[in-house]
Design a protein around this motif. Sequence first.
Motif, PDB file in Angstrom:
ATOM      1  N   ASN A 124      30.161  44.227  36.990  1.00  0.00           N
ATOM      2  CA  ASN A 124      31.503  44.780  37.060  1.00  0.00           C
ATOM      3  C   ASN A 124      32.622  43.421  37.171  1.00  0.00           C
ATOM      4  OD1 ASN A 124      30.847  47.402  37.426  1.00  0.00           O
ATOM      5  ND2 ASN A 124      29.917  47.104  39.498  1.00  0.00           N
ATOM      6  N   PRO A 125      33.956  43.747  37.039  1.00  0.00           N
ATOM      7  CA  PRO A 125      34.863  42.808  37.355  1.00  0.00           C
ATOM      8  C   PRO A 125      34.520  41.957  38.622  1.00  0.00           C
ATOM      9  CG  PRO A 125      35.957  44.513  36.623  1.00  0.00           C
ATOM     10  CD  PRO A 125      34.593  44.947  36.768  1.00  0.00           C
ATOM     11  N   TYR A 126      34.707  40.688  38.840  1.00  0.00           N
ATOM     12  CA  TYR A 126      34.706  39.953  39.865  1.00  0.00           C
ATOM     13  C   TYR A 126      35.539  38.779  39.724  1.00  0.00           C
ATOM     14  CZ  TYR A 126      31.092  37.094  37.462  1.00  0.00           C
ATOM     15  OH  TYR A 126      30.503  36.214  36.425  1.00  0.00           O
ATOM     16  N   GLN A 127      35.661  37.802  40.793  1.00  0.00           N
ATOM     17  CA  GLN A 127      36.648  36.603  40.900  1.00  0.00           C
ATOM     18  C   GLN A 127      35.541  35.483  40.156  1.00  0.00           C
ATOM     19  OE1 GLN A 127      39.883  36.240  41.751  1.00  0.00           O
ATOM     20  NE2 GLN A 127      39.457  34.042  40.922  1.00  0.00           N
ATOM     21  N   ASP A 128      36.049  34.959  39.481  1.00  0.00           N
ATOM     22  CA  ASP A 128      35.229  33.804  38.818  1.00  0.00           C
ATOM     23  C   ASP A 128      35.140  32.576  39.716  1.00  0.00           C
ATOM     24  OD1 ASP A 128      33.941  32.190  36.864  1.00  0.00           O
ATOM     25  OD2 ASP A 128      35.968  31.244  36.077  1.00  0.00           O
ATOM     26  N   ALA A 129      33.833  32.231  39.917  1.00  0.00           N
ATOM     27  CA  ALA A 129      33.477  31.083  40.664  1.00  0.00           C
ATOM     28  C   ALA A 129      34.391  29.839  40.186  1.00  0.00           C
ATOM     29  CB  ALA A 129      32.039  30.685  40.713  1.00  0.00           C
ATOM     30  N   ALA A 130      34.701  29.695  38.989  1.00  0.00           N
ATOM     31  CA  ALA A 130      35.368  28.483  38.686  1.00  0.00           C
ATOM     32  C   ALA A 130      37.005  28.450  38.852  1.00  0.00           C
ATOM     33  CB  ALA A 130      34.999  28.156  37.083  1.00  0.00           C
ATOM     34  N   GLY A 131      37.205  29.603  39.315  1.00  0.00           N
ATOM     35  CA  GLY A 131      38.684  29.981  39.821  1.00  0.00           C
ATOM     36  C   GLY A 131      39.874  29.968  38.646  1.00  0.00           C
ATOM     37  N   THR A 132      39.037  30.759  37.441  1.00  0.00           N
ATOM     38  CA  THR A 132      39.917  31.076  36.455  1.00  0.00           C
ATOM     39  C   THR A 132      40.490  32.553  36.614  1.00  0.00           C
ATOM     40  OG1 THR A 132      38.226  31.962  35.245  1.00  0.00           O
ATOM     41  CG2 THR A 132      38.795  29.612  34.686  1.00  0.00           C
ATOM     42  N   GLY A 133      40.144  33.288  37.520  1.00  0.00           N
ATOM     43  CA  GLY A 133      40.603  34.756  37.756  1.00  0.00           C
ATOM     44  C   GLY A 133      39.493  35.593  37.659  1.00  0.00           C
ATOM     45  N   MET A 134      39.898  36.978  37.459  1.00  0.00           N
ATOM     46  CA  MET A 134      39.085  37.995  37.424  1.00  0.00           C
ATOM     47  C   MET A 134      38.515  38.135  36.013  1.00  0.00           C
ATOM     48  SD  MET A 134      39.121  39.518  40.338  1.00  0.00           S
ATOM     49  CE  MET A 134      38.116  41.256  39.974  1.00  0.00           C
ATOM     50  N   ILE A 135      37.048  38.276  35.995  1.00  0.00           N
ATOM     51  CA  ILE A 135      36.344  38.199  34.705  1.00  0.00           C
ATOM     52  C   ILE A 135      35.230  39.391  34.773  1.00  0.00           C
ATOM     53  CG2 ILE A 135      36.753  35.613  34.421  1.00  0.00           C
ATOM     54  CD1 ILE A 135      33.777  35.367  35.444  1.00  0.00           C
ATOM     55  N   ILE A 136      34.682  39.513  33.812  1.00  0.00           N
ATOM     56  CA  ILE A 136      33.382  40.371  33.562  1.00  0.00           C
ATOM     57  C   ILE A 136      32.424  39.513  32.839  1.00  0.00           C
ATOM     58  CG2 ILE A 136      34.328  42.639  33.688  1.00  0.00           C
ATOM     59  CD1 ILE A 136      33.996  42.789  30.817  1.00  0.00           C
ATOM     60  N   SER A 137      31.047  39.660  33.125  1.00  0.00           N
ATOM     61  CA  SER A 137      30.246  38.821  32.590  1.00  0.00           C
ATOM     62  C   SER A 137      29.194  39.658  31.669  1.00  0.00           C
ATOM     63  CB  SER A 137      29.371  38.011  33.549  1.00  0.00           C
ATOM     64  OG  SER A 137      30.116  37.229  34.137  1.00  0.00           O
ATOM     65  N   VAL A 138      28.939  39.027  30.643  1.00  0.00           N
ATOM     66  CA  VAL A 138      27.831  39.663  29.675  1.00  0.00           C
ATOM     67  C   VAL A 138      26.470  38.621  29.896  1.00  0.00           C
ATOM     68  CG1 VAL A 138      28.544  38.559  27.668  1.00  0.00           C
ATOM     69  CG2 VAL A 138      27.056  40.501  27.389  1.00  0.00           C
ATOM     70  N   ALA A 139      25.285  39.037  30.255  1.00  0.00           N
ATOM     71  CA  ALA A 139      24.191  38.325  30.225  1.00  0.00           C
ATOM     72  C   ALA A 139      23.074  38.910  29.665  1.00  0.00           C
ATOM     73  CB  ALA A 139      24.062  38.213  31.550  1.00  0.00           C
ATOM     74  N   LYS A 140      21.956  37.960  29.532  1.00  0.00           N
ATOM     75  CA  LYS A 140      20.598  38.718  28.992  1.00  0.00           C
ATOM     76  C   LYS A 140      19.548  37.449  29.633  1.00  0.00           C
ATOM     77  CE  LYS A 140      18.097  40.167  25.211  1.00  0.00           C
ATOM     78  NZ  LYS A 140      16.803  40.042  25.986  1.00  0.00           N
TER      79      LYS A 140
END
Length: 200
Positions: free
Chosen positions: A158-174
């Motif tokens: 789900n969208p969340y605040q990036d730990a690196a401080g770049t704003g709202m992101i979504i992540s794809v992972a495997k």
Amino acid sequence: MKNDKDGFLSFLKNISFSKSLSVKIIIIISIVLILGGASLGYLVNRTVSNEISGWANWRYQGVALKLQSDVSGFFDRFASVTRLSADQSSVKEVDLTGMEDYFATIIKDYPALNLIYLGTEDGGMHTYPEVDLGNDFDPRERPWYQNALESNEIVWTNPYQDAAGTGMIISVAKKVTNDNGETVGVIGADLSLSTISEMV
């Protein structure tokens, strides 16, 4: 209503016979033309209205299908990149030099990605481009890592605040496993919501 009808009939009777026949014919033709014109106007209006509504619905559905296809294709592309990345030998062996070269190529070829990274089972985090996430950052505590470990498929957060401080992101992972079937960690990539909205 009956008085109106009687009045009209008495009007017709009062007209002389020679005039009355021609007047009656003119009146009948006029009534037929008025009714015909009104009916034709109604049918034309209804047909045009139906055509315009049909065209608008067709156009709306076409735009909606195109948008759905574009969005689906956009996300499928990054899911494929992540799936392919999880199978790269440099990633499966945690070869830092090989991974950095591979990650640099991915970021160059897919500029919509903010970041690509590998979180390892021992808590290590390898990102490209390199970002300072702080000494206390542990990828194993992140939802993208935990969700991917529970699945052998691509996962989206789900969208969340990036730990690196770049704003709202979504992540794809495997999940990444080595050639012996052992879990190495999780590979992921971040897309900012602002980039997604610009591209879609």
